[in-house]
Design an enzyme around this catalytic site. Structure first.
Site, PDB file in Angstrom:
ATOM      1  N   LYS A  20      -6.258   3.791   2.751  1.00 39.76           N
ATOM      2  CA  LYS A  20      -5.620   4.726   1.810  1.00 39.76           C
ATOM      3  C   LYS A  20      -5.709   4.184   0.381  1.00 39.76           C
ATOM      4  CE  LYS A  20      -0.830   4.814   1.908  1.00 39.76           C
ATOM      5  NZ  LYS A  20      -0.140   4.519   0.642  1.00 39.76           N
ATOM      6  N   ARG A 116      11.864   7.739  -6.014  1.00 35.12           N
ATOM      7  CA  ARG A 116      11.245   6.429  -6.273  1.00 35.12           C
ATOM      8  C   ARG A 116      11.081   6.182  -7.781  1.00 35.12           C
ATOM      9  NH1 ARG A 116       6.319   5.793  -2.206  1.00 35.12           N
ATOM     10  NH2 ARG A 116       6.383   3.684  -3.086  1.00 35.12           N
ATOM     11  N   SER A 186       2.837  -7.686  -5.516  1.00 34.79           N
ATOM     12  CA  SER A 186       1.699  -7.056  -4.830  1.00 34.79           C
ATOM     13  C   SER A 186       0.369  -7.410  -5.509  1.00 34.79           C
ATOM     14  CB  SER A 186       1.882  -5.522  -4.778  1.00 34.79           C
ATOM     15  OG  SER A 186       2.949  -5.168  -3.941  1.00 34.79           O
ATOM     16  N   ASP A 300       3.696  -3.937   2.641  1.00 31.76           N
ATOM     17  CA  ASP A 300       3.495  -2.889   3.655  1.00 31.76           C
ATOM     18  C   ASP A 300       3.417  -3.438   5.077  1.00 31.76           C
ATOM     19  OD1 ASP A 300       3.452  -1.295   1.452  1.00 31.76           O
ATOM     20  OD2 ASP A 300       1.385  -0.612   1.676  1.00 31.76           O
TER      21      ASP A 300
HETATM   22  O1  LIG Z   1      -1.898   0.002  -5.067  1.00 31.79           O
HETATM   23  C1  LIG Z   1      -1.719   0.338  -3.889  1.00 31.79           C
HETATM   24  O2  LIG Z   1      -2.596   0.923  -3.228  1.00 31.79           O
HETATM   25  C2  LIG Z   1      -0.435   0.006  -3.238  1.00 31.79           C
HETATM   26  C3  LIG Z   1       0.374  -0.974  -3.765  1.00 31.79           C
HETATM   27  C4  LIG Z   1       1.622  -1.413  -3.119  1.00 31.79           C
HETATM   28  O3  LIG Z   1       2.693  -0.878  -3.852  1.00 31.79           O
HETATM   29  P1  LIG Z   1       3.556  -1.754  -4.914  1.00 31.79           P
HETATM   30  O4  LIG Z   1       2.629  -2.267  -5.949  1.00 31.79           O
HETATM   31  O5  LIG Z   1       4.513  -0.735  -5.427  1.00 31.79           O
HETATM   32  O6  LIG Z   1       4.192  -2.847  -4.124  1.00 31.79           O
HETATM   33  C5  LIG Z   1       1.736  -0.920  -1.677  1.00 31.79           C
HETATM   34  O7  LIG Z   1       3.045  -1.092  -1.201  1.00 31.79           O
HETATM   35  C6  LIG Z   1       1.332   0.538  -1.573  1.00 31.79           C
HETATM   36  O8  LIG Z   1       1.428   0.989  -0.249  1.00 31.79           O
HETATM   37  C7  LIG Z   1      -0.095   0.744  -2.002  1.00 31.79           C
HETATM   38  C1  LIG Z   2       4.495   2.320  -0.068  1.00 35.03           C
HETATM   39  C2  LIG Z   2       3.396   2.944   0.349  1.00 35.03           C
HETATM   40  O1  LIG Z   2       2.602   3.791  -0.399  1.00 35.03           O
HETATM   41  P1  LIG Z   2       2.884   4.436  -1.827  1.00 35.03           P
HETATM   42  O2  LIG Z   2       3.735   3.472  -2.616  1.00 35.03           O
HETATM   43  O3  LIG Z   2       1.563   4.635  -2.445  1.00 35.03           O
HETATM   44  O4  LIG Z   2       3.615   5.727  -1.581  1.00 35.03           O
HETATM   45  C3  LIG Z   2       2.888   2.697   1.711  1.00 35.03           C
HETATM   46  O5  LIG Z   2       1.799   3.199   2.035  1.00 35.03           O
HETATM   47  O6  LIG Z   2       3.547   1.997   2.518  1.00 35.03           O
END
Ligand SMILES: O=C(O)C1=C[C@@H](OP(=O)(O)O)[C@@H](O)[C@H](O)C1
Ligand SMILES: C=C(OP(=O)(O)O)C(=O)O
Length: 419
Positions: A20, A116, A186, A300
């Site tokens: 994703k 959020r 992250s 995640d």
């Molecule tokens: O850049 C991305 O694809 C993501 C970053 C992460 O979020 P955060 O940066 O808010 O932790 C992750 O938790 C999310 O599912 C996807």
């Molecule tokens: C937090 C997630 O995604 P997003 O923040 O992009 O909604 C996730 O996929 O667990």
């Protein structure tokens, strides 16, 4: 939709779904290329569909088959509202990208997304000439004015996702930019953004992810981009292998910079048997013992880690729980509540979760409309006494629409699980 997962042993091989995170970045990059390009092995998860609708509204022509998506420059559709569905990445990545045109735009979403936080985008966008208003720090968010090159500072302790959007948009501005980043969480997700940008011919320099120098006047190179397999989704069947027999997952790149590849470290630390042959990872049941793990940079995988720890003897400690409150659910609390319902022993602290290995009885759980909670409960159910009924299980479509079909392939024809 309700799903009942019965206790079962597993043995089989599946293919990881498309990532994703990689898919959403690729959709944004394909749009920014302003020339014909294509995405191979695309994802059809809900968040990917939201991203595709956004770029169509912004003016991309999108033609889709199951194997590829072709993009070509088109006309911006009338209307200035971008529906981000429930995707955190869409609502934090696309404001900078939409602001390249200068047109007034509102970004909104549904369900959990409306709760959020998004306030972190306001000041940096203002520094870069974009008037930005959130709704008391939450979506919807409205932007007005064209993104200009410049200097800004962002606090990335809540999310890395806004930084991803700036890194994608600023190379197209007329001058050079500099972003100073504090408290980046992250981190591997930013490495992933930089890797994807390189594939599209964009260059960015940085000092250990704290200061980014972004040359302006760059052009995205038209490309045929193949989406990586998803380590985040694969974490669930891999943990299932460790708990209940053996699972192989194909389509997992070993040189990936996806954050959730770290699931392998946790599985090894817990004593599961991990074998890797090219892009296939096989995990088999071992003598599972408690482990300590820091998931600050890979939030995640908290849900599958809690499922794993439930079957490890002793007390497992997972650090980084402060990152979980603002995901699709309040994930720390959701894990505590739902694993307790199944008979697990979980305690939630400000910055960590502790799990005591304990046989699960099973019962009825609620996904909190959070895909990763639903998938974690399904995995945990394999070793339970009575099986687990999961309410609101359809939410898996946010990242992994075929999760229950794949899960069925691992459990079909397998005997009842004998702990
Ligand atoms: O850049 C991305 O694809 C993501 C970053 C992460 O979020 P955060 O940066 O808010 O932790 C992750 O938790 C999310 O599912 C996807
Ligand atoms: C937090 C997630 O995604 P997003 O923040 O992009 O909604 C996730 O996929 O667990």
């Amino acid at each position: 939709m309700e799903k009942f997962i019965r206790p079962a042993a597993i043995d089989g091989q599946i293919t990881a779904p498309p990532s994703k995170s990689d898919m959403l970045r690729a959709v944004a990059a394909a749009y920014l290329t302003h020339a014909e390009c294509e995405i191979l092995r695309p994802s059809d998860c809900d968040d990917a569909l939201a991203a595709l609708n956004i770029v169509k509204t912004l003016g991309a022509d999108v033609e889709r088959t199951s194997e590829r998506i072709r993009f070509a420059p088109g006309n911006r559709q009338p209307g200035s509202v971008l529906d981000c569905g429930e995707s955190g990445l869409c609502i934090r990545m696309f404001p900078s990208i939409a602001a390249l045109s200068g047109a007034a735009t509102t970004l909104t979403g549904r369900g959990s997304l409306l709760k959020r936080p998004i306030a972190m985008i306001e000041q940096p966008l203002r520094d870069l000439n974009v008037a930005c208003e959130t709704t008391n720090g939450l979506p919807p968010v409205s932007i007005r004015g064209q993104l200009h090159a410049g200097i800004t500072t962002i606090d990335a302790s809540t999310t890395s996702q806004f930084l991803t959007g700036l890194l994608m948009a600023l190379p197209l501005c007329d001058g050079d930019s500099e972003i100073i980043v504090t408290n980046l969480a992250s981190k591997p997700y930013i490495e992933m953004t930089l890797q994807l940008l390189r594939a599209f011919g964009i260059t960015i320099e940085h000092d250990a992810l704290t200061r980014f120098r972004i040359p302006g006047r760059q052009r995205y190179r038209a490309t045929s981009y193949q989406v990586e397999g998803d380590w985040s989704g694969a974490a669930f069947p891999l943990v299932a292998g460790a708990i209940a027999g053996r699972a192989s997952v194909a389509n997992l790149r070993q040189d990936s910079c996806q954050a959730d590849k770290a699931i392998l470290n946790a599985l090894r630390a817990a004593g599961a048997l991990v074998q890797i042959a090219e892009d296939v990872v096989t995990v088999s049941k071992g003598d599972l013992t408690a482990f300590e793990f820091d998931a600050t940079d890979c939030p995640d995988i908290f849900p599958p880690l809690v499922a794993l720890a439930t079957y490890c003897q002793g007390k497992t400690v997972i650090h980084g729980a402060q990152r979980l409150q603002v995901k699709e659910s309040d994930r720390g609390l959701a894990l505590l509540q739902e694993f307790t319902k199944m008979g697990g022993r979980v305690t939630l602290h400000e910055k960590r979760i502790e799990i005591y290995g304990n046989p699960l009885d099973g019962g009825m759980v609620d996904s909190h409309n959070d895909h990763r909670i639903a998938m974690a409960c399904a995995v945990a159910a394999l070793g339970s006494n009575r099986g687990v009924r999961i309410q609101q299980a359809e939410c898996v479509a946010k990242s992994y629409p075929d999760f229950f079909q794949d899960f069925g392939m691992l459990t079909s024809n397998q005997p009842q699980f004998a702990p």
